[in-house]
Structures are given as structure tokens and as C-alpha cells.
Design a protein around this motif. Structure first.
Motif, mmCIF file in Angstrom:
data_model
loop_
_atom_site.group_PDB
_atom_site.id
_atom_site.type_symbol
_atom_site.label_atom_id
_atom_site.label_comp_id
_atom_site.label_asym_id
_atom_site.label_seq_id
_atom_site.Cartn_x
_atom_site.Cartn_y
_atom_site.Cartn_z
ATOM 1 N N GLY A 137 -20.289 26.727 -22.742
ATOM 2 C CA GLY A 137 -19.449 25.612 -23.155
ATOM 3 C C GLY A 137 -18.156 25.561 -22.374
ATOM 4 N N MET A 138 -17.562 26.725 -22.126
ATOM 5 C CA MET A 138 -16.314 26.787 -21.377
ATOM 6 C C MET A 138 -16.500 26.253 -19.964
ATOM 7 N N VAL A 139 -17.528 26.722 -19.269
ATOM 8 C CA VAL A 139 -17.727 26.354 -17.864
ATOM 9 C C VAL A 139 -18.041 24.873 -17.727
ATOM 10 N N VAL A 140 -18.932 24.366 -18.565
ATOM 11 C CA VAL A 140 -19.341 22.954 -18.464
ATOM 12 C C VAL A 140 -18.151 22.033 -18.711
ATOM 13 N N VAL A 141 -17.413 22.288 -19.788
ATOM 14 C CA VAL A 141 -16.291 21.405 -20.124
ATOM 15 C C VAL A 141 -15.141 21.591 -19.134
ATOM 16 N N LEU A 142 -14.935 22.820 -18.638
ATOM 17 C CA LEU A 142 -13.895 23.044 -17.646
ATOM 18 C C LEU A 142 -14.141 22.211 -16.391
ATOM 19 N N LEU A 143 -15.359 22.240 -15.888
ATOM 20 C CA LEU A 143 -15.679 21.480 -14.680
ATOM 21 C C LEU A 143 -15.537 19.976 -14.922
ATOM 22 N N ALA A 144 -15.952 19.525 -16.106
ATOM 23 C CA ALA A 144 -15.812 18.104 -16.424
ATOM 24 C C ALA A 144 -14.347 17.713 -16.582
ATOM 25 N N SER A 145 -13.564 18.597 -17.187
ATOM 26 C CA SER A 145 -12.162 18.284 -17.446
ATOM 27 C C SER A 145 -11.345 18.215 -16.163
ATOM 28 N N LEU A 146 -11.730 19.018 -15.168
ATOM 29 C CA LEU A 146 -11.001 18.969 -13.902
ATOM 30 C C LEU A 146 -11.080 17.585 -13.261
ATOM 31 N N SER A 147 -12.131 16.856 -13.594
ATOM 32 C CA SER A 147 -12.295 15.513 -13.040
ATOM 33 C C SER A 147 -11.820 14.417 -13.979
ATOM 34 N N LEU A 148 -11.615 14.739 -15.273
ATOM 35 C CA LEU A 148 -11.273 13.718 -16.254
ATOM 36 C C LEU A 148 -9.893 13.912 -16.871
ATOM 37 N N VAL A 149 -9.679 15.073 -17.495
ATOM 38 C CA VAL A 149 -8.438 15.300 -18.235
ATOM 39 C C VAL A 149 -7.253 15.463 -17.294
ATOM 40 N N ALA A 150 -7.423 16.255 -16.230
ATOM 41 C CA ALA A 150 -6.303 16.501 -15.325
ATOM 42 C C ALA A 150 -5.781 15.213 -14.672
ATOM 43 N N PRO A 151 -6.661 14.327 -14.161
ATOM 44 C CA PRO A 151 -6.138 13.058 -13.629
ATOM 45 C C PRO A 151 -5.429 12.214 -14.685
ATOM 46 N N LEU A 152 -5.927 12.255 -15.930
ATOM 47 C CA LEU A 152 -5.270 11.505 -17.000
ATOM 48 C C LEU A 152 -3.871 12.043 -17.254
ATOM 49 N N LEU A 153 -3.702 13.362 -17.134
ATOM 50 C CA LEU A 153 -2.382 13.957 -17.293
ATOM 51 C C LEU A 153 -1.437 13.490 -16.190
ATOM 52 N N GLU A 154 -1.975 13.272 -14.987
ATOM 53 C CA GLU A 154 -1.143 12.792 -13.885
ATOM 54 C C GLU A 154 -0.769 11.320 -14.048
ATOM 55 N N SER A 155 -1.691 10.512 -14.557
ATOM 56 C CA SER A 155 -1.420 9.073 -14.685
ATOM 57 C C SER A 155 -0.632 8.734 -15.949
ATOM 58 N N GLN A 156 -0.782 9.534 -17.006
ATOM 59 C CA GLN A 156 -0.079 9.296 -18.272
ATOM 60 C C GLN A 156 0.600 10.593 -18.734
ATOM 61 N N PRO A 157 1.575 11.088 -17.976
ATOM 62 C CA PRO A 157 2.123 12.423 -18.275
ATOM 63 C C PRO A 157 2.854 12.517 -19.606
ATOM 64 N N VAL A 158 3.655 11.506 -19.966
ATOM 65 C CA VAL A 158 4.456 11.612 -21.187
ATOM 66 C C VAL A 158 3.585 11.642 -22.442
ATOM 67 N N PRO A 159 2.681 10.690 -22.654
ATOM 68 C CA PRO A 159 1.861 10.766 -23.866
ATOM 69 C C PRO A 159 0.937 11.977 -23.903
ATOM 70 N N MET A 160 0.401 12.384 -22.757
ATOM 71 C CA MET A 160 -0.496 13.532 -22.747
ATOM 72 C C MET A 160 0.262 14.814 -23.060
ATOM 73 N N ARG A 161 1.457 14.973 -22.461
ATOM 74 C CA ARG A 161 2.251 16.169 -22.765
ATOM 75 C C ARG A 161 2.673 16.183 -24.226
ATOM 76 N N ALA A 162 2.982 15.019 -24.782
ATOM 77 C CA ALA A 162 3.364 14.954 -26.192
ATOM 78 C C ALA A 162 2.218 15.421 -27.084
ATOM 79 N N LEU A 163 1.000 14.968 -26.773
ATOM 80 C CA LEU A 163 -0.164 15.372 -27.555
ATOM 81 C C LEU A 163 -0.357 16.884 -27.507
ATOM 82 N N PHE A 164 -0.292 17.445 -26.300
ATOM 83 C CA PHE A 164 -0.492 18.881 -26.154
ATOM 84 C C PHE A 164 0.673 19.683 -26.725
ATOM 85 N N PHE A 165 1.895 19.123 -26.671
ATOM 86 C CA PHE A 165 3.050 19.811 -27.248
ATOM 87 C C PHE A 165 2.830 20.038 -28.743
#
Length: 322
Positions: free
Chosen positions: A108-136
Motif C-alpha cells: 500500500g505504501m509503495v503504490v500510493v507513494l508512486l501515485a502521490s508523486l504524480s498527483l499530490v505533490a503537483p497539487l501542493l505546488e499549484s495550491q500551496p496555501v490550502p494544501m499546507r493548511a489541510l496538512f497543518f
């Protein structure tokens, strides 16, 4: 939250919970893979520690114990080959590992990690304030997890350890990112050895360490391009780093659990600096704007509720097995 690892009693002696079953039933694999996926997703986002999420979803103690078992088996294998003692000790060590727990979690870790590198990380770059707030909000609430896992009442020494760890994590997350266009393979291995320890150390983000070292983008690119030399160097460095650190942390949790939990909680508090919603491009902290705060606060609250629900669910699940 209860756990299956040794804890320290009030007299300092080691006491143990009832021994866990010899093997996790395979019917638990889907749930374990899902929880492992949450850990993998966290590892893909700079500023979030996979160890923190592993604590929140109740995987931390068993995952660290399984990792320690794998390291022990590897050492027995090397010793058996080099010293000519045979492979039986390594075989016994391998059989002692709860593979029906470890395999689904890692998958589960490996599959989601590889998927997240292509999905979650770019979203953090395009929407940094709301994403950081959620994770905070998610990480802020997670601080309660190691505090609840302390075997004794919170002491003045624990407060001191927590403050020192928080200051150290705050300073670490304030380091400026490096820029490395074409990292050499030895540097890749070294970065992997450092970053992989964040997998088992709550409050320290492996992805953030890669950003600081200038390896975050090159790692993404190497995976995308299937650069086997780069990926191989990263894997070797990660294996060496994990083998060097996981046994120490496992020993600390068994024999110095109270102080170790205080340090882990402090690392989580200090790491919140990296997730402060309002930062400039260089990572310097800024004050909230005059408008738009409500949405950011609501996202932080939503993140806190998500993790709070996970913590409550894990505590209830653990209570059912007592």
C-alpha cells in the motif's frame, strides 16, 4: 492508544502486553494496505512525516518491529555467508517476521507513494496555501498520539526533551532548499540514507529532507524516466540508512519509551513550521492576509477532524482487543 511493544513501568522495569498472535490473518490485508497507503501518501508531500501518519493509524510499533526483524535477518544472512555459519539463523529470523502484516502495508505504501508523486505533490505546488493548511491541521492533532503512548505521566524532563526536539525540528525545516541539477550517485545514496529515516521518525519529513538536499525533483524525474542507475543508488542508500537507524529506534522504544515519545512529540510540533500556510517562495514565514483566512482555517480544521477520527478509530479498535 495501546500498543504491542514493551513499555516501561513506573519502576523503570520492562513490562509487556499480551503477546500478539504469531501471524496476522491475511483477511486483514486490505485494511493494512489502506493504512499503509496513507503512510505512503504522507511521504510524498514535503513537510509531512510518514512516521506521524503511521502513529495515527496504529501501525507504528508493529511496523518498526517488523523493520527491525528484517534488518536482523539481513545481518544473519551476511554473517552466515561471510563466516560460514550457514543460513539457518537467517531462515529462523525470516520466519519470525509477520509477513502477512508487513507485505500488505509495504504494498500500500509503495503504490500510493508512486501515485502521490504524480498527483499530490503537483497539487501542493499549484495550491500551496490550502494544501499546507489541510496538512497543518492533520499534523497538529497528531501530536497527541505519542503523548498518549507514554507509559507514565508527563514529567518535567519530558517537557524539556519535547522543547529541545521542537526547536531542532523548527530549525531543520527552516533550512533553504538546495539546487542540484545533476546529482552524483554517491550524493543520491547519501540523501536516501538520511531521508529514509523519516519513514520511522515522526515529525521529520523524508520528502522535505530531499527538498533541502536538492534531490526531490531529481527523484521524481528518475522515477518518471526509469533511470535504473539513479533508482538503484537511491535504493542502496535507503537500505543502508534504514538498517543503521531502525534497530536503535526500536531499542529506544523498548527501553526508553517515555523520553523517546516526548522527543517524537517535539519533532512533530517543530515540523509544523514547514506547513505554516503563508510562506514566501524561499520558505520564510509570513503573517495571515487580511482576507481569505476563513477558508484556510476551515481546511486546517478539516485536516484536524480527519486525523482526530483516525486516532479515535484506532483507540477504539485497540480497546476491543484488550
Amino acid at each position: 492508544m495501546t500498543n504491542q511493544n514493551p513499555e516501561l513501568s513506573d519502576t523503570g522495569a520492562v513490562r509487556r502486553h499480551a503477546a500478539p498472535p504469531t501471524g496476522t490473518p491475511w483477511r486483514a490485508a486490505p485494511g493494512l494496505a489502506l493504512r499503509g497507503g496513507l503512510v505512503g501518501m504522507a511521504e510524498s508531500v514535503p513537510g509531512i512525516s510518514g512516521g506521524t501518519i503511521a502513529l495515527a493509524v496504529g501501525l507504528y510499533d508493529r511496523l518498526l518491529g517488523a523493520a527491525s526483524g528484517v534488518v536482523h535477518a539481513a545481518r544473519e544472512l551476511v554473517a552466515g555467508v561471510v563466516r560460514g555459519h550457514g543460513l539457518r539463523p537467517a531462515q529462523r529470523a525470516l520466519r519470525a517476521i509477520d509477513w502477512s502484516f508487513l507485505v500488505p502495508v509495504l504494498a500500500g505504501m509503495v503504490v500510493v507513494l508512486l501515485a502521490s508523486l504524480s498527483l499530490v505533490a503537483p497539487l501542493l505546488e499549484s495550491q500551496p496555501v490550502p494544501m499546507r493548511a489541510l496538512f497543518f491541521g492533520m499534523i497538529a492533532v497528531s501530536v497527541v498520539v505519542p503523548l498518549r503512548m507514554m507509559p507514565r505521566r508527563f514529567r518535567a524532563l519530558d517537557a524539556l526533551l519535547m522543547v529541545v526536539a521542537a526547536v531542532a525540528a523548527f530549525a531543520l525545516t527552516g533550512l533553504p532548499p538546495a539546487e542540484v541539477a545533476e546529482p552524483s550517485l554517491w550524493y543520491v545514496a547519501l540523501g536516501a540514507a538520511l531521508a529514509i529515516n523519516a519513514l520511522v521518525l515522526p515529525g521529520v519529513s523524508g520528502s522535505f529532507l530531499l527538498v533541502v538536499l536538492g534531490l526531490y525533483v531529481p527523484v521524481q524525474q528518475a522515477i518518471s524516466d526509469l533511470d535504473l542507475a539513479f533508482v538503484g543508488a537511491f535504493a542502496v542508500g535507503a537500505a543502508i540508512g534504514l538498517a543503521s537507524f531502525v534497530k536503535l529506534l526500536h531499542w529506544l522504544l523498548e527501553h526508553r519509551r517515555q523520553g523517546t515519545m516526548a522527543v517524537l512529540a517535539g519533532l512533530m510540533v517543530g515540523s509544523l513550521r514547514a506547513l505554516w500556510p503563508w510562506q514566501d517562495d524561499a520558505g520564510n514565514l509570513q503573517g495571515p492576509p487580511e482576507t481569505g483566512m476563513l477558508g484556510v482555517v476551515m481546511l486546517a480544521f478539516a485536516g484536524a477532524v480527519i486525523v482526530g477520527a483516525l486516532v479515535w478509530w484506532e483507540a477504539a479498535r485497540a480497546a476491543e482487543h484488550e
